[in-house]
Design a protein around this motif. Structure first.
Motif, PDB file in Angstrom:
ATOM      1  N   LEU A  89       0.821  -1.216   0.000  1.00 18.91           N
ATOM      2  CA  LEU A  89       0.000   0.000   0.000  1.00 18.91           C
ATOM      3  C   LEU A  89       0.858   1.270   0.000  1.00 18.91           C
ATOM      4  CD1 LEU A  89      -3.158  -0.690   2.212  1.00 18.91           C
ATOM      5  CD2 LEU A  89      -3.032  -0.320  -0.249  1.00 18.91           C
ATOM      6  N   PRO A  90       1.965   1.331   0.758  1.00 18.29           N
ATOM      7  CA  PRO A  90       2.828   2.504   0.627  1.00 18.29           C
ATOM      8  C   PRO A  90       3.360   2.707  -0.790  1.00 18.29           C
ATOM      9  CG  PRO A  90       3.322   1.377   2.676  1.00 18.29           C
ATOM     10  CD  PRO A  90       2.353   0.503   1.925  1.00 18.29           C
ATOM     11  N   ILE A  91       3.720   1.613  -1.472  1.00 14.95           N
ATOM     12  CA  ILE A  91       4.168   1.749  -2.858  1.00 14.95           C
ATOM     13  C   ILE A  91       3.027   2.263  -3.730  1.00 14.95           C
ATOM     14  CG2 ILE A  91       4.881   0.456  -4.919  1.00 14.95           C
ATOM     15  CD1 ILE A  91       6.549  -1.323  -3.034  1.00 14.95           C
ATOM     16  N   ARG A  92       1.839   1.756  -3.482  1.00 20.07           N
ATOM     17  CA  ARG A  92       0.687   2.256  -4.248  1.00 20.07           C
ATOM     18  C   ARG A  92       0.503   3.756  -4.035  1.00 20.07           C
ATOM     19  NH1 ARG A  92      -5.556   0.491  -3.369  1.00 20.07           N
ATOM     20  NH2 ARG A  92      -4.707  -1.641  -3.423  1.00 20.07           N
ATOM     21  N   ALA A 147      -7.266   4.142  -5.713  1.00 27.19           N
ATOM     22  CA  ALA A 147      -8.048   2.905  -5.841  1.00 27.19           C
ATOM     23  C   ALA A 147      -7.701   2.141  -7.117  1.00 27.19           C
ATOM     24  CB  ALA A 147      -9.539   3.229  -5.808  1.00 27.19           C
ATOM     25  N   GLN A 148      -7.291   2.856  -8.160  1.00 26.23           N
ATOM     26  CA  GLN A 148      -7.051   2.224  -9.460  1.00 26.23           C
ATOM     27  C   GLN A 148      -5.595   1.826  -9.681  1.00 26.23           C
ATOM     28  OE1 GLN A 148      -8.472   5.078 -12.302  1.00 26.23           O
ATOM     29  NE2 GLN A 148     -10.628   4.746 -11.819  1.00 26.23           N
ATOM     30  N   THR A 149      -4.701   2.253  -8.801  1.00 23.76           N
ATOM     31  CA  THR A 149      -3.270   2.021  -9.016  1.00 23.76           C
ATOM     32  C   THR A 149      -2.894   0.573  -8.712  1.00 23.76           C
ATOM     33  OG1 THR A 149      -2.747   4.325  -8.484  1.00 23.76           O
ATOM     34  CG2 THR A 149      -0.944   2.738  -8.356  1.00 23.76           C
ATOM     35  N   ASP A 150      -2.194  -0.045  -9.639  1.00 27.58           N
ATOM     36  CA  ASP A 150      -1.756  -1.432  -9.505  1.00 27.58           C
ATOM     37  C   ASP A 150      -0.243  -1.442  -9.322  1.00 27.58           C
ATOM     38  OD1 ASP A 150      -1.297  -4.137  -9.611  1.00 27.58           O
ATOM     39  OD2 ASP A 150      -2.030  -4.427 -11.652  1.00 27.58           O
ATOM     40  N   VAL A 151       0.222  -1.979  -8.200  1.00 26.04           N
ATOM     41  CA  VAL A 151       1.659  -1.952  -7.913  1.00 26.04           C
ATOM     42  C   VAL A 151       2.430  -3.069  -8.600  1.00 26.04           C
ATOM     43  CG1 VAL A 151       1.232  -0.891  -5.666  1.00 26.04           C
ATOM     44  CG2 VAL A 151       1.518  -3.372  -5.806  1.00 26.04           C
TER      45      VAL A 151
END
Length: 205
Positions: A89-92, A147-151
């Motif tokens: 989640l931090p990377i996201r 919400a849309q970001t994929d790591v």
């Protein structure tokens, strides 16, 4: 512009140690800094032995780099019933900050300070929303993009690049010179900003 590639994890103590060096690069107008996040922790609960090992490493990092590990963080690592680390989640949040038109390095820095100085759980959505708000990112923009970001594609790209460049561990750094990616020994400059500045001044001539 000199292209620099920085390979890191937001919950890597040695990367926190490198933060003054990264701050220097961000402030330069002759450096293009490209961030490549890795995924060290995926909702991993730390054993008491691992927590103690990290605290001992933190002391070494502090002595080498001068960065401060806060009392709240240290107390959490020593005394909490459970400590879970999650880089995802931090990377996201770092990726989402950039996609929102704000600074990825600023989000990274705020995450590191929240974790390593304030002892916050930085893989909580609430904590990351608060950091985004502190950066001035509009809530509606942030919520949609976050919400849309994929790591996973980014982490896979980081892993592939590190293998290709024979890089091992975080932090790692390369600089592009005449089409070649040359490794920069980041930890050699811990606690020596003057030498770090001299290195980049000579490189940029």
């Amino acid at each position: 512009m000199t292209k620099v590639h920085y390979f890191f994890d937001p919950l890597c103590g040695w990367c926190f140690g490198a933060s003054p060096l990264i701050d220097h690069l961000v402030q330069r107008d002759d450096i293009q800094l490209n961030l490549h996040p890795g995924g060290l922790f995926d909702s991993r609960e730390l054993s008491p032995e691992t927590r103690q090992h990290f605290l001992e490493s933190d002391q070494k990092i502090h002595s080498m780099s001068g960065v401060e590990f806060g009392a709240a963080y240290q107390a959490k690592m020593r005394d909490a019933d459970s400590v879970v680390l999650d880089s995802m989640l931090p990377i996201r949040a770092i990726l989402a900050a950039a996609q929102s038109g704000y600074s990825a390095t600023e989000m990274l820095k705020r995450i590191q300070l929240a974790h390593y100085q304030q002892g916050k759980t930085v893989h909580s959505v609430e904590a990351l929303n608060s950091l985004a708000a502190d950066m001035g990112i509009p809530a509606d923009t942030w919520n949609e993009i976050f919400a849309q970001t994929d790591v996973q594609p980014e982490i896979a790209s980081t892993t592939s690049l590190m293998m290709k460049q024979h890089l091992r561990g975080y932090p790692s750094m390369t600089v592009e010179i005449d089409g070649q990616w040359i490794s920069v020994p980041v930890q050699s400059y811990f606690g020596n900003l003057k030498a770090w500045e001299t290195f980049w001044n000579q490189l940029s001539r």
